[in-house]
Design a protein around this motif. Structure first.
Motif, PDB file in Angstrom:
ATOM      1  N   ALA A   1       0.838  -1.195   0.000  1.00 36.91           N
ATOM      2  CA  ALA A   1       0.000   0.000   0.000  1.00 36.91           C
ATOM      3  C   ALA A   1       0.880   1.255   0.000  1.00 36.91           C
ATOM      4  N   PRO A   2       0.301   2.426  -0.307  1.00 39.60           N
ATOM      5  CA  PRO A   2       1.095   3.656  -0.340  1.00 39.60           C
ATOM      6  C   PRO A   2       1.819   3.972   0.967  1.00 39.60           C
ATOM      7  N   ASP A   3       1.293   3.510   2.095  1.00 36.55           N
ATOM      8  CA  ASP A   3       1.940   3.789   3.380  1.00 36.55           C
ATOM      9  C   ASP A   3       3.024   2.771   3.739  1.00 36.55           C
ATOM     10  N   GLY A   4       3.341   1.872   2.810  1.00 37.09           N
ATOM     11  CA  GLY A   4       4.393   0.891   3.043  1.00 37.09           C
ATOM     12  C   GLY A   4       3.922  -0.383   3.717  1.00 37.09           C
ATOM     13  N   ARG A   5       2.657  -0.445   4.089  1.00 36.40           N
ATOM     14  CA  ARG A   5       2.134  -1.657   4.707  1.00 36.40           C
ATOM     15  C   ARG A   5       1.671  -2.629   3.630  1.00 36.40           C
ATOM     16  N   LEU A   6       1.591  -3.906   3.982  1.00 34.69           N
ATOM     17  CA  LEU A   6       1.046  -4.874   3.054  1.00 34.69           C
ATOM     18  C   LEU A   6      -0.465  -4.677   2.921  1.00 34.69           C
ATOM     19  N   HIS A   7      -0.972  -4.954   1.730  1.00 37.18           N
ATOM     20  CA  HIS A   7      -2.416  -4.949   1.550  1.00 37.18           C
ATOM     21  C   HIS A   7      -3.053  -6.048   2.407  1.00 37.18           C
ATOM     22  N   GLU A   8      -4.344  -5.930   2.615  1.00 32.00           N
ATOM     23  CA  GLU A   8      -5.072  -6.941   3.375  1.00 32.00           C
ATOM     24  C   GLU A   8      -4.999  -8.298   2.664  1.00 32.00           C
ATOM     25  N   PRO A   9      -5.021  -9.393   3.439  1.00 36.18           N
ATOM     26  CA  PRO A   9      -4.912 -10.724   2.832  1.00 36.18           C
ATOM     27  C   PRO A   9      -5.916 -10.977   1.705  1.00 36.18           C
ATOM     28  N   ALA A  10      -7.164 -10.552   1.885  1.00 37.27           N
ATOM     29  CA  ALA A  10      -8.183 -10.809   0.861  1.00 37.27           C
ATOM     30  C   ALA A  10      -7.827 -10.120  -0.449  1.00 37.27           C
ATOM     31  N   ARG A  11      -7.272  -8.918  -0.358  1.00 38.39           N
ATOM     32  CA  ARG A  11      -6.886  -8.192  -1.577  1.00 38.39           C
ATOM     33  C   ARG A  11      -5.714  -8.878  -2.269  1.00 38.39           C
ATOM     34  N   ILE A  12      -4.743  -9.356  -1.492  1.00 38.73           N
ATOM     35  CA  ILE A  12      -3.610 -10.069  -2.092  1.00 38.73           C
ATOM     36  C   ILE A  12      -4.095 -11.353  -2.753  1.00 38.73           C
ATOM     37  N   ARG A  13      -4.966 -12.104  -2.057  1.00 35.28           N
ATOM     38  CA  ARG A  13      -5.492 -13.347  -2.630  1.00 35.28           C
ATOM     39  C   ARG A  13      -6.224 -13.082  -3.933  1.00 35.28           C
ATOM     40  N   ALA A  14      -7.025 -12.020  -3.977  1.00 32.58           N
ATOM     41  CA  ALA A  14      -7.783 -11.707  -5.190  1.00 32.58           C
ATOM     42  C   ALA A  14      -6.847 -11.359  -6.339  1.00 32.58           C
ATOM     43  N   ALA A  15      -5.803 -10.585  -6.056  1.00 25.52           N
ATOM     44  CA  ALA A  15      -4.849 -10.208  -7.106  1.00 25.52           C
ATOM     45  C   ALA A  15      -4.127 -11.439  -7.650  1.00 25.52           C
ATOM     46  N   LEU A  16      -3.790 -12.367  -6.762  1.00 28.04           N
ATOM     47  CA  LEU A  16      -3.105 -13.578  -7.200  1.00 28.04           C
ATOM     48  C   LEU A  16      -4.048 -14.512  -7.948  1.00 28.04           C
ATOM     49  N   ALA A  17      -5.277 -14.634  -7.460  1.00 28.98           N
ATOM     50  CA  ALA A  17      -6.247 -15.497  -8.132  1.00 28.98           C
ATOM     51  C   ALA A  17      -6.504 -15.021  -9.561  1.00 28.98           C
ATOM     52  N   ALA A  18      -6.462 -13.704  -9.764  1.00 25.99           N
ATOM     53  CA  ALA A  18      -6.668 -13.161 -11.103  1.00 25.99           C
ATOM     54  C   ALA A  18      -5.574 -13.578 -12.070  1.00 25.99           C
TER      55      ALA A  18
END
Length: 284
Positions: A203-220
């Motif tokens: 994310a812009p603040d340097g933190r990792l995105h939420e797990p659900a968002r990462i999973r969705a990006a990978l599933a795509a």
């Protein structure tokens, strides 16, 4: 074991009866010596970790730029950092967790309860917590590294990964496509690899995105918890950060530590260029 901790939770833990040990892993490719920044200001009690000398070992060019340290050397370094058996550890850096993830990946593979400070040094400052100056050299610890070590892939594993699962190149698109050269010979990617840059998960603040968002990006991109995944980058550092993001999303991976720095120095290995996994092929 959890994988991340935020600044507020860490501050509370540091005030507790059994605080975690802090490791400052500041490193960038263009600024490999992070000690001056560490001495100028770090989380109270943090010990500086030298990525190139302690989280890697000297090697031959054909091994890649940052070969993994020998377990005995890593254990000796961990004792110098003041780690004791049973300690909980938090690692951080000032570059979105990319360098800290190398420490996380190595130590976790050897059974250490280690987390990454989500948001890193910037997140700690933004939360308004204090810093310490100077160096901190604790008494040597007695930690024993156990377990098989992190899950790694060899150069041949990487070559076959597109046939048995998914090979993910986590570099920036211009490096994947071969449009921009780096410190290594040749430009392009391992044939069959797909490109999911490490920054996709940040994310812009340097933190990792939420797990659900990462999973969705990978599933795509066709990556799920059932997929056999091998990750690589330029030199085995950024791919450890992607391994952290995948783990947060519940997806196990292997990392190819030699990465492009080894592949591009291995005569006879094919190189692909372009925006697709195998658009144009040449040889090293």
């Amino acid at each position: 074991m959890s994988r991340l901790v935020d600044a507020d939770r860490l501050s509370a833990e540091l005030e507790g009866a059994s605080p975690p040990r802090l490791l400052d892993v500041r490193w960038r490719l263009n600024e490999p010596e992070g000690r001056p920044a560490y001495v100028g200001g770090h989380l109270p009690g943090a010990v500086y970790v030298d990525l190139e000398r302690e989280l890697a070992r000297p090697g031959r060019p054909e091994e890649g730029r940052f070969p993994l340290p020998d377990p005995a050397d890593l254990e000796a370094a961990a004792r110098r950092w003041g780690l004791w058996r049973g300690d909980r550890v938090v690692v951080y850096d000032d570059n979105d967790g990319v360098a800290a993830a190398r420490a996380w990946w190595l130590l976790r593979g050897h059974g250490i309860d280690v987390r990454v400070l989500d948001g890193g040094f910037r997140g700690w400052l933004h939360a308004g917590y204090p810093l310490a100056r100077g160096d901190h050299a604790p008494p040597a610890g007695d930690v024993v590294l156990a377990g098989p070590g992190p899950a790694v892939a060899t150069i041949q594993d990487a070559a076959l990964a597109p046939r048995t699962g998914v090979l993910v190149d986590v570099r920036a698109p211009q490096h994947y496509r071969g449009q921009v050269g780096g410190l290594d010979p040749g430009a392009g990617h391992i044939p069959g690899a797909i490109n999911i840059p490490t920054v996709t998960h940040i994310a812009p603040d340097g933190r990792l995105h939420e797990p659900a968002r990462i999973r969705a990006a990978l599933a795509a991109r066709g990556v799920t918890a059932e997929t056999a995944v091998v990750l690589y980058c330029n030199n085995g550092i950024a791919s450890a950060h992607s391994a952290l993001a995948f783990a947060v999303a519940g997806i196990g991976v292997r990392v190819y530590p030699g990465s492009w720095s080894q592949w591009s120095r291995s005569p006879g290995r094919p190189i692909a260029t372009g925006a697709t996994p195998a658009e144009a092929i040449s040889a090293v």
